[in-house]
Design an enzyme around this catalytic site. Structure first.
Site, mmCIF file in Angstrom:
data_model
loop_
_atom_site.group_PDB
_atom_site.id
_atom_site.type_symbol
_atom_site.label_atom_id
_atom_site.label_comp_id
_atom_site.label_asym_id
_atom_site.label_seq_id
_atom_site.Cartn_x
_atom_site.Cartn_y
_atom_site.Cartn_z
ATOM 1 N N LYS A 5 1.135 5.010 8.212
ATOM 2 C CA LYS A 5 1.692 5.332 6.893
ATOM 3 C C LYS A 5 0.586 5.492 5.856
ATOM 4 O O LYS A 5 0.566 6.453 5.072
ATOM 5 C CB LYS A 5 2.674 4.227 6.497
ATOM 6 C CG LYS A 5 3.254 4.324 5.104
ATOM 7 C CD LYS A 5 2.547 3.397 4.110
ATOM 8 C CE LYS A 5 2.686 1.933 4.503
ATOM 9 N NZ LYS A 5 1.988 1.051 3.514
ATOM 10 N N THR A 39 0.839 -1.201 0.000
ATOM 11 C CA THR A 39 0.000 0.000 0.000
ATOM 12 C C THR A 39 0.864 1.238 0.000
ATOM 13 O O THR A 39 1.734 1.395 0.855
ATOM 14 C CB THR A 39 -0.919 0.022 1.239
ATOM 15 O OG1 THR A 39 -1.723 -1.152 1.238
ATOM 16 C CG2 THR A 39 -1.830 1.246 1.216
ATOM 17 N N LYS A 86 -7.735 1.601 -1.953
ATOM 18 C CA LYS A 86 -7.202 1.079 -0.700
ATOM 19 C C LYS A 86 -7.123 2.179 0.358
ATOM 20 O O LYS A 86 -7.400 1.946 1.542
ATOM 21 C CB LYS A 86 -5.817 0.478 -0.935
ATOM 22 C CG LYS A 86 -5.086 -0.014 0.322
ATOM 23 C CD LYS A 86 -5.810 -1.154 1.011
ATOM 24 C CE LYS A 86 -5.118 -1.585 2.307
ATOM 25 N NZ LYS A 86 -3.873 -2.321 2.096
#
Length: 284
Positions: free
Chosen positions: A238, A95, A170
């Site tokens: 993150k 990701t 995502k």
């Protein structure tokens, strides 16, 4: 198709194992070689570098922590581009962000390498069970060709759109996961303070309108006092940072996501980033 997997961590290892069971896994690579030993015992080739892996496969799946790690795997010394031939397909299943995905696609195209961004959700449990949800960005015809690969470890496979759309979808998912987890942790804190039976609280939260993936996956672990990661807090921090960067660029007001990012930043600052995302209550 001969498939290789770079990155044999919490998610990559079970995904690779499903590919092996499907007869698709040709090679693996992990920076810490000991993590590849279970595959070596199964007769899978353990590559010395991403370049070595790229020479032996038609599809190279990358499952590492963040965009700079993907960049190193692809373009660093001993990287994929050094061993790739034209026609190789790189699938980034880690990701990061739509910007990074488009950047990777453009750079790889100069070497005749095709690219899909295909991040996953469902955590370690779904990776082990082979029921991940996969969001894919890139050329749709290429996506269709690779569906047998995705079906080896995925249950819900969604073509999101052009390159970068998988990562975009995502990041939307990560905002919802983060806020669901904040809600779960804070609700549980109130339940404890009120002296409620937490098993009964869990029964209600798991069956009523409050139910969510966070409740299903992480509430049982919280009740056991198990803070081990199915998904690390540092990784969610993150992901939220990437999501907020996109939102701010478009002048979107997302106060809930902003709060979640600040909370997960505190987890990382306090040295708790390697715990699961459900351990958020440790900072309260």
């Amino acid at each position: 198709m001969r498939v290789g997997v770079v990155g044999l961590g919490i998610m990559g290892a079970p995904m690779a194992m499903h590919l092996h069971k499907a007869g698709l896994l040709a090679a693996v690579y992990n920076r810490t070689r000991s993590k590849a030993e279970p595959f070596q015992k199964l007769g899978v080739y353990v590559a010395d570098s991403p370049a070595d892996l790229a020479r032996r496969v038609d599809v190279a799946i990358i499952m590492v922590s963040d965009a700079p790690d993907v960049e190193q795997v692809l373009f660093g010394q001993g990287g994929v581009v050094e061993g790739a031939r034209p026609g190789l397909v790189v699938v980034d299943m880690s990701t990061n962000s739509p910007d990074w995905a488009r950047r990777f696609a453009e750079r790889l195209a100069k070497h005749g390498i095709k690219f899909l961004d295909a991040p996953v959700t469902g955590g370690q449990k779904a990776a082990v069970e082979g029921t991940l949800t996969i969001m894919v960005g890139g050329d749709e015809a290429l996506f269709r060709q690779l569906e047998p690969v995705f079906k080896a470890f995925g249950k819900t496979i969604v073509y999101a759109g052009p390159v970068g759309y998988g990562q975009a979808m995502k990041l939307v998912n990560q905002i919802v996961i983060a806020l669901n987890t904040v809600a779960m942790v804070e609700g549980l804190r109130l339940a404890k303070a009120l002296g409620l039976d937490l098993e009964k609280v869990a029964q209600v939260l798991s069956s009523g309108s409050a139910r969510s993936g966070s409740i299903e996956l992480y509430l049982p672990k919280l009740l056991r006092g198990d803070m081990s990661p199915g998904f690390k807090a540092a990784h969610l921090k993150k992901d939220l940072a990437y999501a907020l960067e996109l939102a701010h660029r478009m002048n979107l007001f997302v106060p809930g996501a902003s709060l979640a990012l600040e909370l997960y930043k505190k987890m990382v600052e306090r040295g708790l980033g390697e715990l699961g995302i459900h351990a958020l209550g440790e900072i309260y």
